[in-house]
Design a protein around this motif. Structure first.
Motif, PDB file in Angstrom:
ATOM      1  N   ALA A 140       0.935  -0.997  -0.153  1.00 31.71           N
ATOM      2  CA  ALA A 140      -0.010  -0.049   0.023  1.00 31.71           C
ATOM      3  C   ALA A 140       0.855   1.302   0.031  1.00 31.71           C
ATOM      4  CB  ALA A 140      -0.746   0.017   1.209  1.00 31.71           C
ATOM      5  N   THR A 141       1.129   1.959  -1.099  1.00 30.06           N
ATOM      6  CA  THR A 141       2.014   3.131  -1.388  1.00 30.06           C
ATOM      7  C   THR A 141       1.654   3.640  -2.635  1.00 30.06           C
ATOM      8  OG1 THR A 141       4.174   3.680  -1.144  1.00 30.06           O
ATOM      9  CG2 THR A 141       3.789   1.785  -2.194  1.00 30.06           C
ATOM     10  N   ASP A 142       2.164   4.842  -2.697  1.00 32.46           N
ATOM     11  CA  ASP A 142       2.188   5.708  -3.774  1.00 32.46           C
ATOM     12  C   ASP A 142       3.324   5.534  -4.586  1.00 32.46           C
ATOM     13  OD1 ASP A 142      -0.452   7.010  -3.334  1.00 32.46           O
ATOM     14  OD2 ASP A 142       0.662   7.789  -1.601  1.00 32.46           O
ATOM     15  N   GLY A 143       4.397   5.460  -4.060  1.00 31.19           N
ATOM     16  CA  GLY A 143       5.807   5.533  -4.743  1.00 31.19           C
ATOM     17  C   GLY A 143       6.612   4.522  -3.974  1.00 31.19           C
ATOM     18  N   VAL A 144       7.728   3.846  -4.662  1.00 26.64           N
ATOM     19  CA  VAL A 144       8.739   3.131  -3.911  1.00 26.64           C
ATOM     20  C   VAL A 144      10.116   3.707  -4.124  1.00 26.64           C
ATOM     21  CG1 VAL A 144       7.324   1.055  -4.397  1.00 26.64           C
ATOM     22  CG2 VAL A 144       9.107   1.810  -6.041  1.00 26.64           C
ATOM     23  N   LEU A 145      11.007   3.457  -2.883  1.00 25.55           N
ATOM     24  CA  LEU A 145      12.342   4.004  -3.126  1.00 25.55           C
ATOM     25  C   LEU A 145      13.252   2.876  -2.970  1.00 25.55           C
ATOM     26  CD1 LEU A 145      14.568   6.485  -2.567  1.00 25.55           C
ATOM     27  CD2 LEU A 145      14.256   5.885  -0.219  1.00 25.55           C
ATOM     28  N   ILE A 146      14.361   2.795  -4.019  1.00 25.64           N
ATOM     29  CA  ILE A 146      15.006   1.633  -4.191  1.00 25.64           C
ATOM     30  C   ILE A 146      16.533   2.251  -4.354  1.00 25.64           C
ATOM     31  CG2 ILE A 146      13.391   0.464  -5.554  1.00 25.64           C
ATOM     32  CD1 ILE A 146      15.069   0.900  -8.050  1.00 25.64           C
ATOM     33  N   ALA A 147      17.193   1.606  -3.255  1.00 27.86           N
ATOM     34  CA  ALA A 147      18.889   1.698  -3.047  1.00 27.86           C
ATOM     35  C   ALA A 147      19.545   0.783  -4.072  1.00 27.86           C
ATOM     36  CB  ALA A 147      19.332   1.205  -1.743  1.00 27.86           C
ATOM     37  N   ILE A 148      20.486   1.688  -5.001  1.00 28.31           N
ATOM     38  CA  ILE A 148      21.083   1.554  -6.279  1.00 28.31           C
ATOM     39  C   ILE A 148      22.700   0.866  -5.549  1.00 28.31           C
ATOM     40  CG2 ILE A 148      21.960   1.982  -8.428  1.00 28.31           C
ATOM     41  CD1 ILE A 148      18.709   1.906  -8.098  1.00 28.31           C
ATOM     42  N   LYS A 149      22.890  -0.297  -6.156  1.00 29.15           N
ATOM     43  CA  LYS A 149      24.299  -0.938  -5.666  1.00 29.15           C
ATOM     44  C   LYS A 149      25.137   0.127  -6.238  1.00 29.15           C
ATOM     45  CE  LYS A 149      27.193  -4.794  -6.187  1.00 29.15           C
ATOM     46  NZ  LYS A 149      27.446  -4.550  -4.703  1.00 29.15           N
ATOM     47  N   ASP A 150      26.113   0.374  -5.481  1.00 30.98           N
ATOM     48  CA  ASP A 150      27.323   1.275  -5.941  1.00 30.98           C
ATOM     49  C   ASP A 150      27.243   2.873  -5.720  1.00 30.98           C
ATOM     50  OD1 ASP A 150      28.990  -0.861  -6.567  1.00 30.98           O
ATOM     51  OD2 ASP A 150      28.637  -0.845  -8.722  1.00 30.98           O
ATOM     52  N   PHE A 151      25.909   3.174  -5.728  1.00 26.83           N
ATOM     53  CA  PHE A 151      25.600   4.601  -5.487  1.00 26.83           C
ATOM     54  C   PHE A 151      24.681   4.695  -4.253  1.00 26.83           C
ATOM     55  CE2 PHE A 151      25.400   3.588  -9.965  1.00 26.83           C
ATOM     56  CZ  PHE A 151      26.449   4.841 -10.458  1.00 26.83           C
ATOM     57  N   ALA A 152      24.439   3.854  -3.374  1.00 25.90           N
ATOM     58  CA  ALA A 152      23.819   3.870  -2.015  1.00 25.90           C
ATOM     59  C   ALA A 152      24.852   3.190  -0.802  1.00 25.90           C
ATOM     60  CB  ALA A 152      22.640   3.446  -1.899  1.00 25.90           C
ATOM     61  N   VAL A 153      24.689   3.608   0.339  1.00 23.31           N
ATOM     62  CA  VAL A 153      25.533   2.797   1.278  1.00 23.31           C
ATOM     63  C   VAL A 153      24.557   2.518   2.697  1.00 23.31           C
ATOM     64  CG1 VAL A 153      25.919   5.125   2.367  1.00 23.31           C
ATOM     65  CG2 VAL A 153      27.718   3.128   2.689  1.00 23.31           C
ATOM     66  N   GLY A 154      24.900   1.775   3.265  1.00 25.28           N
ATOM     67  CA  GLY A 154      24.462   1.451   4.759  1.00 25.28           C
ATOM     68  C   GLY A 154      22.979   0.825   4.663  1.00 25.28           C
ATOM     69  N   GLN A 155      22.777   0.134   3.442  1.00 19.87           N
ATOM     70  CA  GLN A 155      21.602  -0.840   3.168  1.00 19.87           C
ATOM     71  C   GLN A 155      21.731  -2.138   3.497  1.00 19.87           C
ATOM     72  OE1 GLN A 155      18.916   1.617   3.037  1.00 19.87           O
ATOM     73  NE2 GLN A 155      20.604   2.981   3.364  1.00 19.87           N
ATOM     74  N   GLU A 156      20.443  -2.748   3.953  1.00 20.75           N
ATOM     75  CA  GLU A 156      20.618  -4.221   3.827  1.00 20.75           C
ATOM     76  C   GLU A 156      20.795  -5.022   2.460  1.00 20.75           C
ATOM     77  OE1 GLU A 156      18.970  -5.718   7.829  1.00 20.75           O
ATOM     78  OE2 GLU A 156      17.335  -4.401   6.698  1.00 20.75           O
ATOM     79  N   THR A 157      19.925  -4.602   1.666  1.00 22.61           N
ATOM     80  CA  THR A 157      20.000  -4.948   0.335  1.00 22.61           C
ATOM     81  C   THR A 157      19.942  -3.995  -0.788  1.00 22.61           C
ATOM     82  OG1 THR A 157      17.597  -4.886   0.234  1.00 22.61           O
ATOM     83  CG2 THR A 157      18.490  -7.152   0.918  1.00 22.61           C
ATOM     84  N   TYR A 158      20.407  -4.187  -1.956  1.00 17.72           N
ATOM     85  CA  TYR A 158      20.518  -3.199  -3.110  1.00 17.72           C
ATOM     86  C   TYR A 158      20.042  -3.718  -4.475  1.00 17.72           C
ATOM     87  CZ  TYR A 158      23.837  -0.837   0.045  1.00 17.72           C
ATOM     88  OH  TYR A 158      24.620  -0.389   1.029  1.00 17.72           O
ATOM     89  N   PHE A 159      19.340  -2.869  -4.993  1.00 21.48           N
ATOM     90  CA  PHE A 159      19.002  -3.062  -6.595  1.00 21.48           C
ATOM     91  C   PHE A 159      20.105  -2.932  -7.621  1.00 21.48           C
ATOM     92  CE2 PHE A 159      14.927  -2.669  -4.868  1.00 21.48           C
ATOM     93  CZ  PHE A 159      14.015  -3.227  -5.842  1.00 21.48           C
ATOM     94  N   THR A 160      20.493  -3.953  -8.413  1.00 23.13           N
ATOM     95  CA  THR A 160      21.435  -3.733  -9.416  1.00 23.13           C
ATOM     96  C   THR A 160      20.896  -2.880 -10.488  1.00 23.13           C
ATOM     97  OG1 THR A 160      20.970  -5.770 -10.461  1.00 23.13           O
ATOM     98  CG2 THR A 160      22.619  -5.815  -8.788  1.00 23.13           C
ATOM     99  N   VAL A 161      21.578  -2.267 -11.606  1.00 19.20           N
ATOM    100  CA  VAL A 161      21.095  -1.610 -12.645  1.00 19.20           C
ATOM    101  C   VAL A 161      20.298  -2.771 -13.399  1.00 19.20           C
ATOM    102  CG1 VAL A 161      21.817  -0.331 -14.669  1.00 19.20           C
ATOM    103  CG2 VAL A 161      23.101  -0.160 -12.623  1.00 19.20           C
ATOM    104  N   THR A 162      20.337  -3.869 -13.476  1.00 13.88           N
ATOM    105  CA  THR A 162      19.953  -4.828 -14.241  1.00 13.88           C
ATOM    106  C   THR A 162      18.347  -4.818 -13.688  1.00 13.88           C
ATOM    107  OG1 THR A 162      21.540  -6.020 -15.026  1.00 13.88           O
ATOM    108  CG2 THR A 162      19.496  -7.064 -15.123  1.00 13.88           C
ATOM    109  N   MET A 163      18.423  -4.810 -12.183  1.00 16.16           N
ATOM    110  CA  MET A 163      17.062  -4.910 -11.384  1.00 16.16           C
ATOM    111  C   MET A 163      16.222  -3.862 -11.916  1.00 16.16           C
ATOM    112  SD  MET A 163      18.197  -6.628  -7.829  1.00 16.16           S
ATOM    113  CE  MET A 163      19.030  -8.346  -7.803  1.00 16.16           C
ATOM    114  N   LEU A 164      16.847  -2.724 -11.961  1.00 17.63           N
ATOM    115  CA  LEU A 164      16.100  -1.387 -11.949  1.00 17.63           C
ATOM    116  C   LEU A 164      15.674  -1.441 -13.618  1.00 17.63           C
ATOM    117  CD1 LEU A 164      15.601   1.773 -11.555  1.00 17.63           C
ATOM    118  CD2 LEU A 164      18.001   2.154 -12.145  1.00 17.63           C
ATOM    119  N   ASP A 165      16.438  -1.814 -14.441  1.00 20.69           N
ATOM    120  CA  ASP A 165      15.860  -1.719 -15.833  1.00 20.69           C
ATOM    121  C   ASP A 165      14.548  -2.601 -15.638  1.00 20.69           C
ATOM    122  OD1 ASP A 165      17.681  -0.088 -16.717  1.00 20.69           O
ATOM    123  OD2 ASP A 165      18.945  -1.927 -17.183  1.00 20.69           O
TER     124      ASP A 165
END
Length: 261
Positions: free
Chosen positions: A20-45
Motif C-alpha cells: 500500500a503505497t504511492d511510490g517506492v524508493l530503491i537503493a542502487i548498488k554502488d550509489f547507495a550505502v548502509g542498506q541491507e539490500t540493493y538493486f542492481t542496474v539490471t534489476m532497476l531496468d
C-alpha cells in the motif's frame, strides 16, 4: 491542495502489488550505502519495464570520490529522466543534475540538514523537487516549518541515521582485536554516555550508524497530513518483508484518513 505521497523503501524481493503505497524508493548498488539490500542496474531496468503503476524513486545517498563522478554522471544521464525522482545527499548529484537540466526531480534526503524554514527554502530555491525535514528537531518545529512550506518531506517510520563515514569502522575494529566479523550482519554498539545501543552496518562504500529503536511519531503524522505535507517516507532497513507491508498499510490508512479532501 495536492494529495500527500507515501513513499516506501523496498528491497528486490518486495512484492510491489501487495504494498500500500504511492511510490517506492530503491537503493542502487554502488550509489547507495548502509542498506541491507540493493538493486542492481539490471534489476532497476526490469522494474522500469514492469507494469507497476507506482512512482519510482532512486536512493543515491553516498558521498562520491572525484574518480567516481564520471560514472555518477553517466548514471544520471541514463536514468534521471526515466524515474519519478532521486533522493540524494552529495551536492555532486545536484551539480550533475543541473547539467542534465532536470534538478526538479531531485530530493535532498540527508536527515540532519534541514532544521528550519530558511534552510528548507534555501534548498528549494535551487529548483529541486523537495527536501527531507530533519526528524531530529521537535514535532512542533517540524509542523511550524510545514505550515508555511508544505513542500517538505518527513519521515513516517524508520531508523534515524546518526552517522555516515567512508571509512570502514567494523573492519578496523576487527583488525585491531584480531576478530573475523561477518560484514553482511548488523552489529550493536554501546554508547556509554547515553547508556543505549546503536546499530552499525558496513559495506564496500563505508559505514552507517543508526538508532536502535525506530522513529515513529503518530501525532506528528496526523497533523502533518492535515496540513498537506507533500511526501512521507517509510524506510525499510531492519524490517522484515511482513513488517514493511504492515507499516506501509498502517501509514497508507492514516494518509487516507487525515489528508484534506
Amino acid at each position: 491542495m495536492n494529495k500527500t505521497e507515501l513513499i516506501v523503501q523496498v528491497s528486490p524481493n518486495t512484492l510491489l502489488r501487495n504494498l500500500a503505497t504511492d511510490g517506492v524508493l530503491i537503493a542502487i548498488k554502488d550509489f547507495a550505502v548502509g542498506q541491507e539490500t540493493y538493486f542492481t542496474v539490471t534489476m532497476l531496468d526490469e522494474l522500469l519495464n514492469s507494469t507497476s503503476n507506482k512512482h519510482i524513486y532512486l536512493l543515491l545517498n553516498r558521498y562520491f570520490k572525484e574518480n567516481e563522478l564520471l560514472k555518477l554522471k553517466d548514471f544520471l544521464n541514463q536514468y534521471l529522466n526515466k524515474v519519478t525522482g532521486i533522493f540524494y545527499s552529495d551536492p555532486a548529484v545536484y551539480q550533475l543534475g543541473k547539467e542534465n537540466g532536470n534538478v526538479g526531480k531531485l530530493v535532498m534526503a540527508d536527515n540532519a540538514l534541514i532544521t528550519s524554514k530558511e534552510e528548507l527554502d534555501s534548498y528549494l530555491s535551487l529548483g529541486i523537487g523537495g527536501a527531507l525535514v530533519s526528524p531530529f528537531i521537535t514535532n512542533e518545529e517540524i509542523l511550524r516549518i510545514l505550515s508555511v512550506q508544505p513542500k517538505g518531506m518527513i519521515m513516517g517510520y524508520g531508523h534515524r541515521r546518526l552517522a555516515y563515514s567512508q571509512r570502514k569502522f567494523i573492519t578496523a575494529y576487527a583488525n585491531q582485536h584480531g576478530q573475523n566479523l561477518d560484514l553482511n550482519k548488523t552489529y550493536l554498539i554501546r554508547e556509554p554516555a547515553r547508556e543505549e545501543s546503536l546499530k552499525i552496518r558496513e559495506d564496500e562504500n563505508g559505514t552507517m550508524i543508526y538508532e536502535d529503536k525506530a522513529y515513529f511519531e503518530e501525532d506528528l503524522l496526523k497533523s502533518a497530513l492535515k496540513q498537506g505535507v507533500e511526501k512521507i517516507l517509510l524506510t525499510n532497513i531492519f524490517l522484515s518483508a511482513e513488517e514493511l507491508e504492515e507499516k506501509a498499510q498502517y501509514l497508507f490508512r492514516m494518509k487516507e484518513t487525515y489528508e484534506p479532501e
